[in-house]
Design a protein around this motif. Sequence first.
Motif, mmCIF file in Angstrom:
data_model
loop_
_atom_site.group_PDB
_atom_site.id
_atom_site.type_symbol
_atom_site.label_atom_id
_atom_site.label_comp_id
_atom_site.label_asym_id
_atom_site.label_seq_id
_atom_site.Cartn_x
_atom_site.Cartn_y
_atom_site.Cartn_z
ATOM 1 N N LEU A 13 -17.373 -8.129 -6.276
ATOM 2 C CA LEU A 13 -16.875 -9.453 -5.918
ATOM 3 C C LEU A 13 -15.373 -9.575 -6.144
ATOM 4 O O LEU A 13 -14.684 -10.269 -5.396
ATOM 5 N N THR A 14 -14.847 -8.879 -7.146
ATOM 6 C CA THR A 14 -13.394 -8.836 -7.344
ATOM 7 C C THR A 14 -12.733 -8.189 -6.137
ATOM 8 O O THR A 14 -11.748 -8.703 -5.604
ATOM 9 N N MET A 15 -13.303 -7.067 -5.682
ATOM 10 C CA MET A 15 -12.752 -6.399 -4.505
ATOM 11 C C MET A 15 -12.821 -7.317 -3.283
ATOM 12 O O MET A 15 -11.867 -7.417 -2.513
ATOM 13 N N LEU A 16 -13.937 -8.006 -3.129
ATOM 14 C CA LEU A 16 -14.093 -8.935 -2.003
ATOM 15 C C LEU A 16 -13.081 -10.072 -2.066
ATOM 16 O O LEU A 16 -12.480 -10.429 -1.045
ATOM 17 N N ILE A 45 -9.622 -4.221 -12.569
ATOM 18 C CA ILE A 45 -8.453 -3.807 -11.775
ATOM 19 C C ILE A 45 -8.156 -2.329 -12.030
ATOM 20 O O ILE A 45 -7.922 -1.565 -11.100
ATOM 21 N N ASN A 46 -8.181 -1.916 -13.287
ATOM 22 C CA ASN A 46 -7.910 -0.511 -13.626
ATOM 23 C C ASN A 46 -8.959 0.419 -13.012
ATOM 24 O O ASN A 46 -8.619 1.500 -12.534
ATOM 25 N N GLU A 51 -10.328 4.432 -8.866
ATOM 26 C CA GLU A 51 -11.187 4.863 -7.753
ATOM 27 C C GLU A 51 -10.451 4.838 -6.403
ATOM 28 O O GLU A 51 -11.049 5.093 -5.365
ATOM 29 N N ASP A 52 -9.160 4.500 -6.425
ATOM 30 C CA ASP A 52 -8.277 4.503 -5.251
ATOM 31 C C ASP A 52 -8.646 3.444 -4.197
ATOM 32 O O ASP A 52 -8.428 3.642 -3.015
ATOM 33 N N TYR A 53 -9.213 2.317 -4.638
ATOM 34 C CA TYR A 53 -9.449 1.198 -3.729
ATOM 35 C C TYR A 53 -8.238 0.278 -3.683
ATOM 36 O O TYR A 53 -8.040 -0.443 -2.719
ATOM 37 N N ILE A 54 -7.454 0.302 -4.760
ATOM 38 C CA ILE A 54 -6.205 -0.448 -4.821
ATOM 39 C C ILE A 54 -5.168 0.432 -5.493
ATOM 40 O O ILE A 54 -5.510 1.451 -6.095
ATOM 41 N N ASP A 68 -6.581 1.977 2.251
ATOM 42 C CA ASP A 68 -7.483 2.058 3.406
ATOM 43 C C ASP A 68 -8.937 2.145 2.945
ATOM 44 O O ASP A 68 -9.819 1.521 3.537
ATOM 45 N N GLU A 69 -9.179 2.909 1.875
ATOM 46 C CA GLU A 69 -10.540 3.004 1.325
ATOM 47 C C GLU A 69 -11.002 1.657 0.777
ATOM 48 O O GLU A 69 -12.167 1.292 0.899
ATOM 49 N N GLY A 70 -10.086 0.914 0.172
ATOM 50 C CA GLY A 70 -10.411 -0.412 -0.329
ATOM 51 C C GLY A 70 -10.738 -1.383 0.796
ATOM 52 O O GLY A 70 -11.643 -2.221 0.676
ATOM 53 N N MET A 71 -10.013 -1.269 1.911
ATOM 54 C CA MET A 71 -10.297 -2.122 3.074
ATOM 55 C C MET A 71 -11.680 -1.785 3.633
ATOM 56 O O MET A 71 -12.461 -2.669 3.960
ATOM 57 N N LYS A 72 -11.989 -0.483 3.701
ATOM 58 C CA LYS A 72 -13.295 -0.049 4.207
ATOM 59 C C LYS A 72 -14.416 -0.559 3.303
ATOM 60 O O LYS A 72 -15.405 -1.122 3.784
ATOM 61 N N LEU A 73 -14.261 -0.378 1.996
ATOM 62 C CA LEU A 73 -15.266 -0.856 1.040
ATOM 63 C C LEU A 73 -15.439 -2.367 1.162
ATOM 64 O O LEU A 73 -16.565 -2.869 1.170
#
Length: 87
Positions: A13-16, A45-46, A51-54, A68-73
């Motif tokens: 949900l944080t990523m979303l 956040i860490n 995990e290279d999402y941000i 880009d991986e974070g956008m995909k996830l």
Amino acid sequence: MDKTNPKKAVKELTMLLMYLTRFKERDYFGSDLDMAWKGYDFDIINELDKEDYIRQGSHRSKSVAITDEGMKLSRELLAKYNISDWK
């Protein structure tokens, strides 16, 4: 449907939320970056950075770049949680 454990849910949900509240910013080379404010649990956040999402850059910065991986996830999570994307 199986329930998601709370730690995983907070991370997803944080990523979303970062994805849904993102904004564009130009980097030094003129490319547009998808950015989000960093006002979330620092441990999460860490983890997302590791995990290279941000990318945080400096731990002192107040914003992060969504990879880009974070956008995909994030788009996968939109589908999982049945949330519409911005038009």
